[in-house]
Motif scaffolding. Structure first.
Motif, PDB file in Angstrom:
ATOM      1  N   GLY A   1      42.533  58.743   7.734  1.00  0.00           N
ATOM      2  CA  GLY A   1      41.596  59.083   6.489  1.00  0.00           C
ATOM      3  C   GLY A   1      40.387  59.661   7.215  1.00  0.00           C
ATOM      4  O   GLY A   1      40.332  59.835   8.356  1.00  0.00           O
ATOM      5  N   VAL A   2      39.737  60.221   6.360  1.00  0.00           N
ATOM      6  CA  VAL A   2      38.326  60.879   6.780  1.00  0.00           C
ATOM      7  C   VAL A   2      37.282  60.145   5.781  1.00  0.00           C
ATOM      8  O   VAL A   2      37.202  60.207   4.516  1.00  0.00           O
ATOM      9  CB  VAL A   2      38.342  62.240   6.310  1.00  0.00           C
ATOM     10  CG1 VAL A   2      37.046  63.130   6.472  1.00  0.00           C
ATOM     11  CG2 VAL A   2      39.682  62.920   7.021  1.00  0.00           C
ATOM     12  N   HIS A   3      36.210  59.382   6.565  1.00  0.00           N
ATOM     13  CA  HIS A   3      35.322  58.702   5.927  1.00  0.00           C
ATOM     14  C   HIS A   3      34.567  59.871   4.974  1.00  0.00           C
ATOM     15  O   HIS A   3      34.401  61.295   5.155  1.00  0.00           O
ATOM     16  CB  HIS A   3      34.278  58.331   6.979  1.00  0.00           C
ATOM     17  CG  HIS A   3      33.172  57.453   6.494  1.00  0.00           C
ATOM     18  ND1 HIS A   3      32.087  58.004   5.986  1.00  0.00           N
ATOM     19  CD2 HIS A   3      33.027  56.081   6.735  1.00  0.00           C
ATOM     20  CE1 HIS A   3      31.198  56.857   5.824  1.00  0.00           C
ATOM     21  NE2 HIS A   3      31.795  55.839   6.104  1.00  0.00           N
ATOM     22  N   PRO A   4      33.868  59.479   3.902  1.00  0.00           N
ATOM     23  CA  PRO A   4      33.384  60.513   3.049  1.00  0.00           C
ATOM     24  C   PRO A   4      31.944  61.090   3.661  1.00  0.00           C
ATOM     25  O   PRO A   4      31.682  62.324   3.088  1.00  0.00           O
ATOM     26  CB  PRO A   4      32.762  59.746   1.933  1.00  0.00           C
ATOM     27  CG  PRO A   4      32.878  58.273   2.430  1.00  0.00           C
ATOM     28  CD  PRO A   4      33.865  57.955   3.207  1.00  0.00           C
TER      29      PRO A   4
ATOM     30  N   GLY B   1      32.206  69.603   4.934  1.00  0.00           N
ATOM     31  CA  GLY B   1      32.279  70.828   4.000  1.00  0.00           C
ATOM     32  C   GLY B   1      33.487  71.227   3.503  1.00  0.00           C
ATOM     33  O   GLY B   1      33.805  71.965   2.437  1.00  0.00           O
ATOM     34  N   ALA B   2      34.541  70.368   3.707  1.00  0.00           N
ATOM     35  CA  ALA B   2      36.045  70.710   3.167  1.00  0.00           C
ATOM     36  C   ALA B   2      36.816  69.455   3.240  1.00  0.00           C
ATOM     37  O   ALA B   2      36.770  68.572   4.088  1.00  0.00           O
ATOM     38  CB  ALA B   2      36.823  71.781   4.180  1.00  0.00           C
TER      39      ALA B   2
ATOM     40  N   TYR C   1      23.533  58.816   1.898  1.00  0.00           N
ATOM     41  CA  TYR C   1      23.091  59.524   2.938  1.00  0.00           C
ATOM     42  C   TYR C   1      23.247  60.923   2.673  1.00  0.00           C
ATOM     43  O   TYR C   1      22.468  61.890   3.083  1.00  0.00           O
ATOM     44  CB  TYR C   1      23.933  59.214   4.127  1.00  0.00           C
ATOM     45  CG  TYR C   1      23.531  57.865   4.645  1.00  0.00           C
ATOM     46  CD1 TYR C   1      22.440  57.817   5.549  1.00  0.00           C
ATOM     47  CD2 TYR C   1      24.441  56.840   4.866  1.00  0.00           C
ATOM     48  CE1 TYR C   1      22.021  56.564   6.158  1.00  0.00           C
ATOM     49  CE2 TYR C   1      24.066  55.442   5.381  1.00  0.00           C
ATOM     50  CZ  TYR C   1      22.748  55.569   5.984  1.00  0.00           C
ATOM     51  OH  TYR C   1      22.726  54.441   6.810  1.00  0.00           O
ATOM     52  N   GLN C   2      24.331  61.387   1.778  1.00  0.00           N
ATOM     53  CA  GLN C   2      24.602  62.771   1.607  1.00  0.00           C
ATOM     54  C   GLN C   2      25.117  63.160   0.290  1.00  0.00           C
ATOM     55  O   GLN C   2      26.133  63.465  -0.260  1.00  0.00           O
ATOM     56  CB  GLN C   2      25.866  63.223   2.411  1.00  0.00           C
ATOM     57  CG  GLN C   2      25.651  63.189   4.037  1.00  0.00           C
ATOM     58  CD  GLN C   2      26.541  63.539   4.753  1.00  0.00           C
ATOM     59  OE1 GLN C   2      27.872  63.993   4.208  1.00  0.00           O
ATOM     60  NE2 GLN C   2      26.485  63.549   6.283  1.00  0.00           N
TER      61      GLN C   2
ATOM     62  N   VAL D   1      32.460  67.618  -2.526  1.00  0.00           N
ATOM     63  CA  VAL D   1      33.473  67.479  -1.477  1.00  0.00           C
ATOM     64  C   VAL D   1      34.215  66.254  -1.402  1.00  0.00           C
ATOM     65  O   VAL D   1      35.327  65.793  -0.957  1.00  0.00           O
ATOM     66  CB  VAL D   1      33.074  68.148  -0.309  1.00  0.00           C
ATOM     67  CG1 VAL D   1      34.160  68.122   0.935  1.00  0.00           C
ATOM     68  CG2 VAL D   1      32.709  69.598  -0.187  1.00  0.00           C
ATOM     69  N   GLN D   2      33.160  65.311  -1.272  1.00  0.00           N
ATOM     70  CA  GLN D   2      33.545  64.024  -1.300  1.00  0.00           C
ATOM     71  C   GLN D   2      34.543  63.450  -2.355  1.00  0.00           C
ATOM     72  O   GLN D   2      35.445  62.805  -2.115  1.00  0.00           O
ATOM     73  CB  GLN D   2      32.161  62.897  -1.308  1.00  0.00           C
ATOM     74  CG  GLN D   2      31.325  62.988   0.000  1.00  0.00           C
ATOM     75  CD  GLN D   2      30.172  61.679  -0.389  1.00  0.00           C
ATOM     76  OE1 GLN D   2      30.514  60.604  -0.741  1.00  0.00           O
ATOM     77  NE2 GLN D   2      28.953  62.200   0.227  1.00  0.00           N
TER      78      GLN D   2
END
Length: 264
Positions: free
Chosen positions: A64-67, A72-73, A101-102, A108-109
């Motif tokens: 997986g990919v942390h938020p 950007g994608a 934080y973002q 995107v998240q």
């Protein structure tokens, strides 16, 4: 036997062990931490992380990919499903939302989160969710895109009891880290007391958030024992009961761990 249900073994500081990964694992085993789930946070690092843990039959992994790493994608559901075909992958994530934080990457998240939930549904692997300052959107997206028959876990939980109860209703477990041992975490300890032990996991989130009395040091899997002891104290039960129940919970949720117990 304790299980560290969420750690990042590829990011640990191994200097106390002269860079020896096996020595770190031996230190965990000496404290009866006998299984771990190494959680992915970047697709670029997934392959090297997986290769690191693959030889060990007591370590499992997620993809997986942390938020905060969406860059950007949003990762595609197809890429997650393909990577999840590896035998030792037992979960999708960690994914979720982090508005602390973002805030500029919210869109995107959210798309990345949806794609992870789609991959979870397609693979029938539970989702590991990170949420911070995003309670309403986290629950809304789980309801809209999640597969209640698969479920997952809200890891390193620091939110309200109301959110925890809503997640339980969506077939999610709640995982607590060393934060519950912190002096300023009184409200979170009340959440621990209120949630049935049958729906709780324990974790370190190593190398982050080392529990008291190791706060300020680099975290590692052997310190999940302190998390278990804190849960036991709050519940008024023996730590062995916490170890037994959270182990059962872990294998119930991450059901592929029950058939992925031999090295490749």
């Amino acid at each position: 036997m304790f299980i560290d249900s969420h750690c990042h073994l590829d990011r640990l500081d191994l200097s106390p062990y002269d860079g020896n990964f096996d020595a770190m694992l031996d230190a965990a085993t000496a404290r009866q931490v006998q299984q771990m789930l190494c959680v992915s946070i970047e697709m670029e690092q997934f392959r090297s992380m997986y290769e690191q843990i693959k030889p060990y039959d007591h370590i499992f992994a997620s993809v997986g990919v942390h938020p905060l790493n969406t860059e950007g994608a949003a990762v595609s559901a197809e890429a997650l499903v393909e990577a999840a075909q590896q035998p030792r992958i037992v979960a999708i994530g960690e994914t979720g939302l982090d508005y602390y934080y973002q805030q500029d990457t919210v869109e995107v998240q959210q798309q990345s989160f949806r794609n992870h939930l789609q991959a979870s549904s397609e693979t029938k692997l539970p989702t590991i969710i990170h949420t911070r300052d995003a309670r309403e959107d986290t629950l809304r997206i789980i309801k809209d895109c999640g597969d209640v028959s698969v479920g997952g876990v809200l890891h390193c939980f620091t939110e309200s009891l109301e959110m925890a109860k809503a997640a339980l209703d969506l077939n999610y477990m709640i995982s607590f880290s060393g934060i519950i041992t912190f002096r300023n975490a009184a409200e979170l300890r009340e959440v621990v007391k209120a949630i049935p032990l049958e729906r709780i996991l324990i974790e370190t989130d190593a190398p982050y958030l080392a529990p008291v009395p190791y706060r300020g040091k680099k975290n590692e899997p052997k310190y999940v024992v302190e998390v278990a002891q804190c849960v036991a104290d709050l519940k008024g039960v023996r730590v062995e009961q916490v170890a037994d129940q959270t182990r059962e919970n872990f294998h119930q949720l991450f059901s592929r761990t029950q058939v992925s117990s031999t090295p490749e």
